[in-house]
Design a protein around this motif. Structure first.
Motif, PDB file in Angstrom:
ATOM      1  N   ARG A 171      79.946 -67.852  15.045  1.00  0.00           N
ATOM      2  CA  ARG A 171      81.200 -67.028  15.401  1.00  0.00           C
ATOM      3  C   ARG A 171      82.502 -67.655  15.594  1.00  0.00           C
ATOM      4  NH1 ARG A 171      81.185 -66.237  20.646  1.00  0.00           N
ATOM      5  NH2 ARG A 171      79.153 -66.973  20.984  1.00  0.00           N
ATOM      6  N   ILE A 172      82.453 -68.738  16.010  1.00  0.00           N
ATOM      7  CA  ILE A 172      83.815 -69.517  16.051  1.00  0.00           C
ATOM      8  C   ILE A 172      84.228 -69.996  14.903  1.00  0.00           C
ATOM      9  CG2 ILE A 172      83.918 -69.605  18.647  1.00  0.00           C
ATOM     10  CD1 ILE A 172      82.853 -72.432  18.275  1.00  0.00           C
ATOM     11  N   SER A 212      74.372 -72.826  14.917  1.00  0.00           N
ATOM     12  CA  SER A 212      74.004 -71.486  15.662  1.00  0.00           C
ATOM     13  C   SER A 212      74.898 -70.553  15.584  1.00  0.00           C
ATOM     14  CB  SER A 212      73.995 -72.313  17.107  1.00  0.00           C
ATOM     15  OG  SER A 212      75.353 -72.204  17.424  1.00  0.00           O
ATOM     16  N   GLU A 213      74.347 -69.312  16.454  1.00  0.00           N
ATOM     17  CA  GLU A 213      75.077 -68.021  16.514  1.00  0.00           C
ATOM     18  C   GLU A 213      76.563 -68.432  16.940  1.00  0.00           C
ATOM     19  OE1 GLU A 213      73.198 -64.890  18.607  1.00  0.00           O
ATOM     20  OE2 GLU A 213      71.556 -64.979  17.096  1.00  0.00           O
ATOM     21  N   ASP A 214      76.625 -69.197  18.108  1.00  0.00           N
ATOM     22  CA  ASP A 214      77.650 -69.096  18.659  1.00  0.00           C
ATOM     23  C   ASP A 214      78.763 -70.201  17.558  1.00  0.00           C
ATOM     24  OD1 ASP A 214      77.331 -68.172  20.939  1.00  0.00           O
ATOM     25  OD2 ASP A 214      76.883 -69.947  21.962  1.00  0.00           O
TER      26      ASP A 214
END
Ligand SMILES: Nc1ncnc2c1ncn2[C@@H]1O[C@H](COP(=O)(O)OP(=O)(O)OP(=O)(O)O)[C@@H](O)[C@H]1O
Length: 542
Positions: free
Chosen positions: A65-66, A60-62
């Motif tokens: 990102r991490i 997922s995008e999240d």
């Protein structure tokens, strides 16, 4: 009120069958036209494996990102999925082979065209087919089955899932063939072993959490199958109608979830499409062919692994999700060819019995996440899905019905409905169809017999308890008596010990006295001997 009352007439020219739904091989009014089909495949006699497809969603995008580490790699051409595990600083790769593998970049259309489209064709040939989505929460079950919502202008979105695409394909083919057909759909949700009709009118839904209201019952149909009593069957004539029904049903599902504080991952939904198609034999006789497609969005499978559903630990799981636990046990029993397959232990497995080891063609779409944080659940899903590959079904084409027989059936259904309407109009009680009345009477009788049996059992248990109580009381008395005797004996033993101790003391004293006397005697004897020797010397000297 019986569902058929709310049914609308389909534009295809035929009216749907009653809730017995699909014709079975033992139906009297059926004529078997399958000789060519049944002889064609000796493979099917031995059974056909359940098809298992693996889909891995993208991060997922999240997660991206991490920089969440990815531990899954998919090789679509080799149909392999590899999970990378680090155990005690050692990298262990586990590879699983499936019937088809779709990696994170796979598109909805690709999955549908390669894996689902052939199944939809088989439904139109007259098979019953089931497609399951199975996997941990958030891995894309609903995305795969339903996909993105329709656009405002009613356009078909590129991320439409298996259900809308199947519906579209069914209508496209039927229209291209200029076929005469009728189609009906049902949509139900199963949560905590209770069935909710997602197509029921609003008034019924409002009372869904009212304990006094009976949940919809699942009943045996007397032909080895089950049916859900009073389940709404909506007649549909266009794909758009189905999309609207789906939207309506899914919205009710969400409302019901908040009302009852449900968690999406713990409920299952089953959307079914039944199609009757008219065909003409070369002799010009009109026949009706029937196919059914079940589309199942299962609850999140993390419930299984967290609750320890694997053999041996399954009992710990308690009430978490009986249906998912039983599904796991049914898969195990089928794979291990155990004599007993526990279909009857849950509603989900009762509903889907024919899809697991039965005559239905079944496809399982297992969904996983590539993230390291889901690895444990992912491995559990991979193990389960891989295991399910060994289930064998014996798919059979539904027997075709003569149109005349079908019309006869429909006339009797119309008669029944007329009686219902008459009874409702006259308000002179509730009309119950004879079959249902007999079924309910038989159930009541069975229930009464069960209660009687349980009462007898309870009586005999009470008797046993009384006997045991008496035995216990007499044992208690005996124990008291024995304790007294023991106490007396202990006292006596103590006295005896004291007496013995005294005697030993006296014995020791007597021994000492004897030794003393012996010493004196020996001394006396020694002095006596000296005197005798001296006297003897004197005698010799003189
Ligand atoms: N193959 C995919 N491609 C793109 N996005 C995806 C894919 N699979 C899932 N997603 C996205 O991941 C999120 C979770 O997916 P989804 O709700 O379908 O999971 P689920 O398994 O049905 O969860 P639950 O068991 O809670 O219902 C959604 O935002 C969905 O759009």
């Amino acid at each position: 009120m019986e569902s058929a009352q709310q049914q609308r007439r389909g534009g295809g020219g035929l009216v749907s069958l009653s809730p017995s739904q699909t014709p079975r091989s033992n139906d009297k009014s059926v004529r078997d036209l399958r000789s060519a089909d049944s002889n064609s495949s000796s493979k099917q006699d031995k059974g056909v494996n359940v098809q298992v497809i693996l889909r891995c969603r993208p991060l997922s995008e999240d997660e991206t990102r991490i920089h969440t580490p990815v531990v899954i790699s998919c090789n679509e051409s080799r149909r392999e999925v590899c999970a990378v595990q680090n155990i005690a600083n050692k990298q262990i790769d586990r590879t699983f082979l499936f019937d088809k593998v779709f990696g994170p970049s796979s598109q909805q259309k690709e999955l549908f065209d390669l894996a689902v489209s052939p199944i939809v064709n088989e439904v139109l040939e007259g098979y019953n087919c089931t497609i399951f989505a199975y996997g941990q929460t958030g891995t894309g079950k609903t995305y795969t089955m339903e996909g993105g919502a329709r656009k405002k202008n009613g356009e078909f979105p590129s991320d439409a899932g298996v259900i809308p695409r199947s519906v579209k394909q069914i209508f496209d083919i039927l229209e291209a063939q200029n076929a005469e057909y009728s189609m009906k759909v049902t949509f139900l949700e199963l949560y905590n072993e209770e069935i909710t009709d997602l197509l029921a009118p609003e008034e019924t839904m409002k009372f869904v959490d009212d304990k006094s209201k009976k949940p919809i019952a699942l009943m045996e149909d007397g032909k080895g199958g089950v049916f859900v009593r009073g389940l709404e069957e909506e007649i549909v004539t266009t794909a758009n109608e189905i999309y609207k029904i789906l939207e309506k049903g899914s919205a009710k599902r969400r409302t019901a979830e908040t009302l009852l504080n449900k968690q999406s991952s713990r409920s299952h939904s089953i959307f079914s499409i039944t199609i009757h198609i008219k065909e003409c034999t070369p002799e010009g006789e009109e026949m009706i062919k029937c196919g059914k497609l079940n589309l199942v969005d299962l609850a999140g499978s993390e419930n299984i692994s967290r609750s320890g559903a694997r053999e041996g630990r399954a009992r710990e799981a308690g009430e978490i999700n009986k249906s998912l636990l039983t599904l796991g046990r049914v898969i195990n029993a089928l794979v291990e060819h155990s004599g007993h397959v526990p279909y009857r232990d849950s509603k989900l497995t009762r509903l889907l019995r024919d899809s697991l080891g039965g005559k239905t063609k079944t496809c399982i779409i297992a969904t996983i996440s590539p993230s390291i944080h889901c690895l444990e659940e992912t491995l559990s899903t991979l193990d389960y899905a891989h295991r399910a590959k060994n289930i064998k079904n014996k798919p059979e084409i539904n027997q075709k019905m003569m149109k005349s027989a079908l019309i006869k059936d429909l006339y009797s259904e119309i008669d029944r409905l007329k009686q219902e309407v008459y009874s409702a109009r006259e308000k002179n009680g509730i009309y119950i169809p004879r079959d249902r009345f007999l079924l309910e009477e038989a159930e009541k009788k069975a229930m009464a017999e069960k209660i009687e049996r349980m009462e007898l059992e309870s009586e005999s248990k009470e008797k046993q308890i009384t006997e045991l109580q008496e035995l216990y009381n007499s044992q208690q008395l005996m124990t008291v008596d024995l304790s007294e005797k023991l106490e007396k004996k202990e006292k006596k033993l103590e006295e005896t010990e004291i007496a013995l101790f005294d005697l030993e003391d006296k014995h020791r004293q007597a021994n000492a006295t004897i030794k003393e006397k012996e010493f004196l005697i020996s001394n006396l004897l020694k002095s006596g001997e000296l005197e005798v020797a001296w006297a003897t010397c004197l005698v010799c000297f003189f």
